[in-house]
Design an enzyme around this catalytic site. Structure first.
Site, PDB file in Angstrom:
ATOM      1  N   TYR A 147       0.819  -1.220   0.000  1.00 20.71           N
ATOM      2  CA  TYR A 147       0.000   0.000   0.000  1.00 20.71           C
ATOM      3  C   TYR A 147       0.852   1.270   0.000  1.00 20.71           C
ATOM      4  O   TYR A 147       0.315   2.375   0.029  1.00 20.71           O
ATOM      5  CB  TYR A 147      -0.909   0.015   1.227  1.00 20.71           C
ATOM      6  CG  TYR A 147      -1.848  -1.164   1.293  1.00 20.71           C
ATOM      7  CD1 TYR A 147      -2.906  -1.286   0.395  1.00 20.71           C
ATOM      8  CD2 TYR A 147      -1.680  -2.162   2.244  1.00 20.71           C
ATOM      9  CE1 TYR A 147      -3.761  -2.373   0.442  1.00 20.71           C
ATOM     10  CE2 TYR A 147      -2.536  -3.250   2.302  1.00 20.71           C
ATOM     11  CZ  TYR A 147      -3.572  -3.348   1.398  1.00 20.71           C
ATOM     12  OH  TYR A 147      -4.415  -4.425   1.447  1.00 20.71           O
ATOM     13  N   HIS A 150      -4.739   5.959  -1.264  1.00 18.45           N
ATOM     14  CA  HIS A 150      -5.306   5.879   0.086  1.00 18.45           C
ATOM     15  C   HIS A 150      -4.265   6.194   1.161  1.00 18.45           C
ATOM     16  O   HIS A 150      -4.618   6.476   2.297  1.00 18.45           O
ATOM     17  CB  HIS A 150      -5.881   4.478   0.306  1.00 18.45           C
ATOM     18  CG  HIS A 150      -7.233   4.445   0.927  1.00 18.45           C
ATOM     19  ND1 HIS A 150      -8.095   5.525   1.007  1.00 18.45           N
ATOM     20  CD2 HIS A 150      -7.901   3.420   1.527  1.00 18.45           C
ATOM     21  CE1 HIS A 150      -9.215   5.166   1.613  1.00 18.45           C
ATOM     22  NE2 HIS A 150      -9.117   3.897   1.939  1.00 18.45           N
ATOM     23  N   TYR A 182      -5.016  -0.701   9.601  1.00 20.57           N
ATOM     24  CA  TYR A 182      -5.692  -0.615   8.310  1.00 20.57           C
ATOM     25  C   TYR A 182      -6.723   0.499   8.420  1.00 20.57           C
ATOM     26  O   TYR A 182      -7.216   0.837   9.491  1.00 20.57           O
ATOM     27  CB  TYR A 182      -6.303  -1.941   7.834  1.00 20.57           C
ATOM     28  CG  TYR A 182      -5.228  -2.919   7.438  1.00 20.57           C
ATOM     29  CD1 TYR A 182      -4.666  -2.866   6.171  1.00 20.57           C
ATOM     30  CD2 TYR A 182      -4.750  -3.849   8.349  1.00 20.57           C
ATOM     31  CE1 TYR A 182      -3.650  -3.748   5.817  1.00 20.57           C
ATOM     32  CE2 TYR A 182      -3.730  -4.721   7.993  1.00 20.57           C
ATOM     33  CZ  TYR A 182      -3.184  -4.663   6.722  1.00 20.57           C
ATOM     34  OH  TYR A 182      -2.164  -5.514   6.374  1.00 20.57           O
ATOM     35  N   ASN A 212      -9.858   1.152   7.856  1.00 12.28           N
ATOM     36  CA  ASN A 212     -11.209   1.081   8.424  1.00 12.28           C
ATOM     37  C   ASN A 212     -11.249   1.102   9.941  1.00 12.28           C
ATOM     38  O   ASN A 212     -12.318   1.270  10.521  1.00 12.28           O
ATOM     39  CB  ASN A 212     -11.931  -0.174   7.919  1.00 12.28           C
ATOM     40  CG  ASN A 212     -12.137  -0.147   6.422  1.00 12.28           C
ATOM     41  OD1 ASN A 212     -11.827   0.823   5.733  1.00 12.28           O
ATOM     42  ND2 ASN A 212     -12.662  -1.225   5.891  1.00 12.28           N
ATOM     43  N   ASN A 247     -13.928   5.512   5.045  1.00 10.29           N
ATOM     44  CA  ASN A 247     -14.013   4.619   6.198  1.00 10.29           C
ATOM     45  C   ASN A 247     -13.023   4.944   7.309  1.00 10.29           C
ATOM     46  O   ASN A 247     -13.313   4.715   8.489  1.00 10.29           O
ATOM     47  CB  ASN A 247     -13.872   3.164   5.764  1.00 10.29           C
ATOM     48  CG  ASN A 247     -15.108   2.690   5.026  1.00 10.29           C
ATOM     49  OD1 ASN A 247     -16.216   3.156   5.271  1.00 10.29           O
ATOM     50  ND2 ASN A 247     -14.916   1.771   4.094  1.00 10.29           N
TER      51      ASN A 247
END
EC number: 3.1.1.29
Length: 187
Positions: A14, A19, A64, A66, A112
């Site tokens: 990532y 994001h 993460y 969320n 989120n």
């Protein structure tokens, strides 16, 4: 004590995704001041530093996206950080790539990580810097889009927005009222 949080996802895969632009702003601040995220606790990686006589926490939650709010809440509770001294940085699909927008409160806008932050802080009223990542031009699912990397054509705009966000953080840390920082960087 102030706390600046960059939202993102942990792990190499990532690393440079849309994001993770919140993480990238934290990385920019770390690089500018030769600081390191040298502590791992509270479901996050963080640094304790000083800037203009102000104690500072730089945080990258490792939960993460969320579940980001879990880490933020734990750091705030442990270090007794007031809500007014928290600044959260994250990606925004509704802003064009390269644009930044500072706000003192707001909803989650479908994000989120921000939803989790609101849930764990119990309020929508916290400072934030949103960095534009644009919307997908083709019918790419939003999840795939935000977990994708920026194309080379956007590199300059992305780097500029990261730099502006870091500048805004430094301005706030140096003692400027957040409303003034908003006026400086939202134009």
């Amino acid at each position: 004590m102030k706390c600046i949080v960059g939202l993102g996802n942990p792990g190499r895969k990532y690393n440079k995704t849309r994001h993770n632009i919140g993480f990238m702003v934290i990385d920019e601040l770390l690089n500018r001041h030769h600081w390191k995220l040298d502590k791992t606790k509270f479901k996050g990686d963080y640094a304790l530093e000083n800037f203009s006589g102000e104690k500072l926490i730089l945080l990258q939650p490792q939960t993460y996206m969320n579940l980001s709010g879990e880490s933020i809440r734990q750091v705030m509770d442990y270090y007794d950080v007031d809500l007014e001294d928290v600044l959260v940085i994250y990606d925004d699909l509704d802003l064009p790539t390269g644009k930044i927008r500072l706000r003192q409160k707001g909803g989650h806008g479908g994000h989120n990580g921000v939803r989790s932050t609101i849930d764990h802080l119990g309020t929508k009223e916290f400072k934030r810097i949103r960095l534009g990542v644009g919307r997908p031009a083709s019918p790419i699912p939003v999840v795939d889009y935000v977990l994708g990397t920026f194309p080379k054509a956007e590199k300059e705009d992305v780097e500029r927005s990261i730099g502006h966000a870091a500048d805004a953080c430094e301005s706030w840390l140096a003692g400027k009222a957040f409303l003034e920082v908003m006026n400086d960087y939202n134009n």
